[in-house]
Structures are given as C-alpha cells and as structure tokens.
Design a protein around this motif. Structure first.
Motif, PDB file in Angstrom:
ATOM      1  N   UNK A  24       0.822  -1.196   0.000  1.00 40.11           N
ATOM      2  CA  UNK A  24       0.000   0.000   0.000  1.00 40.11           C
ATOM      3  C   UNK A  24       0.856   1.247   0.000  1.00 40.11           C
ATOM      4  N   UNK A  25       0.327   2.298  -0.594  1.00 38.80           N
ATOM      5  CA  UNK A  25       1.028   3.569  -0.592  1.00 38.80           C
ATOM      6  C   UNK A  25       0.874   4.241   0.753  1.00 38.80           C
ATOM      7  N   UNK A  26       1.766   5.158   1.060  1.00 36.60           N
ATOM      8  CA  UNK A  26       1.656   5.902   2.304  1.00 36.60           C
ATOM      9  C   UNK A  26       0.371   6.710   2.305  1.00 36.60           C
ATOM     10  N   UNK A  27      -0.250   6.820   3.478  1.00 32.06           N
ATOM     11  CA  UNK A  27      -1.513   7.539   3.599  1.00 32.06           C
ATOM     12  C   UNK A  27      -1.293   9.037   3.405  1.00 32.06           C
ATOM     13  N   UNK A  28      -1.929   9.599   2.377  1.00 32.65           N
ATOM     14  CA  UNK A  28      -1.858  11.022   2.100  1.00 32.65           C
ATOM     15  C   UNK A  28      -3.270  11.534   1.895  1.00 32.65           C
ATOM     16  N   UNK A  29      -3.434  12.869   1.920  1.00 32.56           N
ATOM     17  CA  UNK A  29      -4.741  13.453   1.679  1.00 32.56           C
ATOM     18  C   UNK A  29      -5.186  13.118   0.262  1.00 32.56           C
ATOM     19  N   UNK A  30      -6.443  12.685   0.138  1.00 32.03           N
ATOM     20  CA  UNK A  30      -6.955  12.279  -1.166  1.00 32.03           C
ATOM     21  C   UNK A  30      -7.251  13.507  -2.023  1.00 32.03           C
ATOM     22  N   UNK A  31      -6.941  13.409  -3.321  1.00 29.75           N
ATOM     23  CA  UNK A  31      -7.169  14.501  -4.263  1.00 29.75           C
ATOM     24  C   UNK A  31      -8.152  14.039  -5.338  1.00 29.75           C
ATOM     25  N   UNK A 103      -5.193   9.789  -5.583  1.00 27.89           N
ATOM     26  CA  UNK A 103      -5.952  10.649  -6.478  1.00 27.89           C
ATOM     27  C   UNK A 103      -6.844   9.791  -7.358  1.00 27.89           C
ATOM     28  N   UNK A 104      -8.073  10.279  -7.600  1.00 28.49           N
ATOM     29  CA  UNK A 104      -8.990   9.516  -8.436  1.00 28.49           C
ATOM     30  C   UNK A 104     -10.300  10.252  -8.609  1.00 28.49           C
ATOM     31  N   UNK A 105     -11.394   9.501  -8.738  1.00 28.44           N
ATOM     32  CA  UNK A 105     -12.698  10.105  -8.983  1.00 28.44           C
ATOM     33  C   UNK A 105     -13.121  10.972  -7.795  1.00 28.44           C
ATOM     34  N   UNK A 106     -14.090  11.878  -7.988  1.00 32.98           N
ATOM     35  CA  UNK A 106     -14.507  12.785  -6.910  1.00 32.98           C
ATOM     36  C   UNK A 106     -14.952  12.033  -5.658  1.00 32.98           C
ATOM     37  N   UNK A 107     -14.561  12.574  -4.517  1.00 31.26           N
ATOM     38  CA  UNK A 107     -14.917  12.012  -3.211  1.00 31.26           C
ATOM     39  C   UNK A 107     -15.887  12.988  -2.562  1.00 31.26           C
ATOM     40  N   UNK A 108     -17.189  12.675  -2.646  1.00 32.82           N
ATOM     41  CA  UNK A 108     -18.221  13.618  -2.217  1.00 32.82           C
ATOM     42  C   UNK A 108     -18.870  13.232  -0.894  1.00 32.82           C
ATOM     43  N   UNK A 200     -13.428   5.506   6.006  1.00 35.63           N
ATOM     44  CA  UNK A 200     -12.880   5.549   4.657  1.00 35.63           C
ATOM     45  C   UNK A 200     -12.214   6.896   4.432  1.00 35.63           C
ATOM     46  N   UNK A 201     -11.238   6.932   3.517  1.00 40.85           N
ATOM     47  CA  UNK A 201     -10.598   8.205   3.179  1.00 40.85           C
ATOM     48  C   UNK A 201     -10.503   8.409   1.670  1.00 40.85           C
ATOM     49  N   UNK A 202     -11.249   7.588   0.912  1.00 43.53           N
ATOM     50  CA  UNK A 202     -11.344   7.783  -0.531  1.00 43.53           C
ATOM     51  C   UNK A 202     -12.668   7.169  -0.998  1.00 43.53           C
ATOM     52  N   UNK A 203     -13.097   7.428  -2.240  1.00 42.06           N
ATOM     53  CA  UNK A 203     -14.417   6.960  -2.684  1.00 42.06           C
ATOM     54  C   UNK A 203     -14.447   5.520  -3.180  1.00 42.06           C
ATOM     55  N   UNK A 204     -13.352   4.785  -3.035  1.00 48.16           N
ATOM     56  CA  UNK A 204     -13.285   3.430  -3.582  1.00 48.16           C
ATOM     57  C   UNK A 204     -13.628   2.410  -2.496  1.00 48.16           C
ATOM     58  N   UNK A 205     -14.932   2.246  -2.287  1.00 45.51           N
ATOM     59  CA  UNK A 205     -15.420   1.341  -1.254  1.00 45.51           C
ATOM     60  C   UNK A 205     -16.799   0.826  -1.656  1.00 45.51           C
ATOM     61  N   UNK A 206     -17.236  -0.229  -0.979  1.00 46.73           N
ATOM     62  CA  UNK A 206     -18.584  -0.764  -1.154  1.00 46.73           C
ATOM     63  C   UNK A 206     -18.962  -1.490   0.129  1.00 46.73           C
TER      64      UNK A 206
END
Length: 239
Positions: A24-31, A103-108, A200-206
């Motif tokens: 895994x990559x180091x935890x950074x603020x999601x963009x 970084x990826x799709x919008x996290x709303x 969660x800290x990004x929109x890639x979840x279910x």
C-alpha cells in the motif's frame, strides 16, 4: 476489546482491467480528479463454516420491552444477528475498501446516516469518515441515546455521547483518535441496538448486501490492496 479475525470467509475478486498488486502507498490526503479509462473491481464475499448464533437479550431487563418486543423471538428475548449469510453463502455487511489511492474520482462523502427503527439501528454496518458528520434519526415513539466508541486491538475510546435522539436527526462529528478505523454506536437503554462503521478516506469502497456482491469502479492505474472488513469476523486483505 478483542475480536476474532475472520475464519471461513472467502474473498473472491475479479478485475475487468489489469490492476498492479503490491504494497500500500503511504496515507496522504486524497485529491479528487478525472479518471480516464478507469478499471472496475467486482467480487463476492462468501462465508463457509458454522454461522454464529445471534446474541440474546432478555427484554424484561430493559426499557420499553413491549414496544421493542415487535422483533422478539416470541419468548421474551430480543435477538441481535451479527453475522448474516445468504442461501448461497454470500456475506452481508462487509465493507470492501481499496487502500493507498492518492488521487482519483470525486470524493463527495459528507454525512453518514443511521436511523433507529423498531429498536434497532439501521443499517447495521455503514461507512464513516474522520472529522465528518454522522446523523442519527429516531423513527420510534420511545427514547434512545447514543454512545459512540472508536477502537482497535490496542484499546477503546469513547468519542461521543448524546442522551436523547431527535426525530429530525441528531448530528455529531466523528473523531477517530489514534488513527483508529472502527467506529461503533450503541443505545444505552437498549443494548441490542448497535451500529458499526468503518472509516474511509477515498471513494473506492462498497458495503455488501444480502448476496455478498460488490463492485468498485473508475479506478485509476496504480498499485493497491483490497481489504474486506466485517465488525464481528474481522478483516482479510488481498494484493
């Protein structure tokens, strides 16, 4: 608070586009950004083995036993079924997350929402996000409160307490101290009312439904780990 890591849980995943696997990559603020030709990960969480028996609570020991008996076993007991397995072995209430995405799709994501209905918190499992809001609605004619905790294997911290829920919604901020990912709520008057959240800290979840299936789309090219978490059975990861 000690929990048993998953046994008898199968994590089956198929990807429609190639995704590199690794650390895994180091935890950074999601963009948030734009994803072109994104990948989709689709799979199913299955359970094998003996399904744990539901927890049993004697209604006579708690408030509002007549109203809360609407979902009883007919013998004066309220049941809390924490592990729900479908006829085909699909496991409900599993949070599937892809970690290490910067970084990826919008996290709303803004608010997590839970409701008290027939003396149960619904949904049983949801997602939350650190320093963002959770709102709990009371749909019952009886009173409920909230006791919220953040925990991991090293310990537990109480992070919120509200003595009364409002029909219009009681809102508070989730504060997951010490980097903890697990958040749980319970009603102090009705202990069989429980809700679990995974941060969660990004929109890639279910979150899996009754058949255990999940789909996560618009993944940018990269290296990721997929984690499946259940509040009672624990977690498994795949690279």
């Amino acid at each position: 608070m000690k929990r048993t890591i998953m046994t008898g849980l199968g994590l089956a995943i198929c990807a429609y586009m190639t995704i590199a696997a690794g650390s895994p990559l180091d935890a950074l603020a999601y963009e948030s950004g734009t994803v072109v030709n994104g990948a989709t990960v689709q799979g199913k969480i299955t359970f094998t083995g003996t399904v744990p028996e539901p927890k049993t609570f004697e209604l006579r020991r708690y408030y509002d036993r007549e109203y809360c008996a609407a979902l009883s076993d007919g013998k004066g007991h309220r049941l809390l079924r924490e592990v729900n397995v479908g006829q085909d072995g699909g496991l409900k209430d599993v949070v599937v997350v892809i970690e290490g995405i910067e970084k990826g799709k919008p996290f709303t994501f803004t608010d997590a929402e839970v409701e008290a209905s027939l003396c149960q918190f619904l949904p049983f499992v949801t997602v939350v996000s650190d320093k963002r809001r959770v709102t709990v609605f009371n749909r019952d004619p009886v009173s409920h409160d909230i006791q919220g905790y953040a925990y991991d294997q090293s310990g537990v911290d109480i992070v919120l307490h509200r003595p009364a829920l409002h029909v219009s919604g009681t809102t508070d901020m989730v504060q997951l101290v010490k980097g903890r990912k697990v958040f749980t709520m319970q009603c102090g008057m009705h202990p069989y009312m429980q809700n679990w959240g995974y941060a969660i800290d990004n929109p890639y979840y279910a979150v899996t439904g009754p058949n255990g299936a999940f789909t996560i789309g618009d993944l940018p090219v990269g290296t990721y780990r997929i984690k499946a978490w259940h509040p009672i059975l624990g977690a498994q990861e795949r690279e």
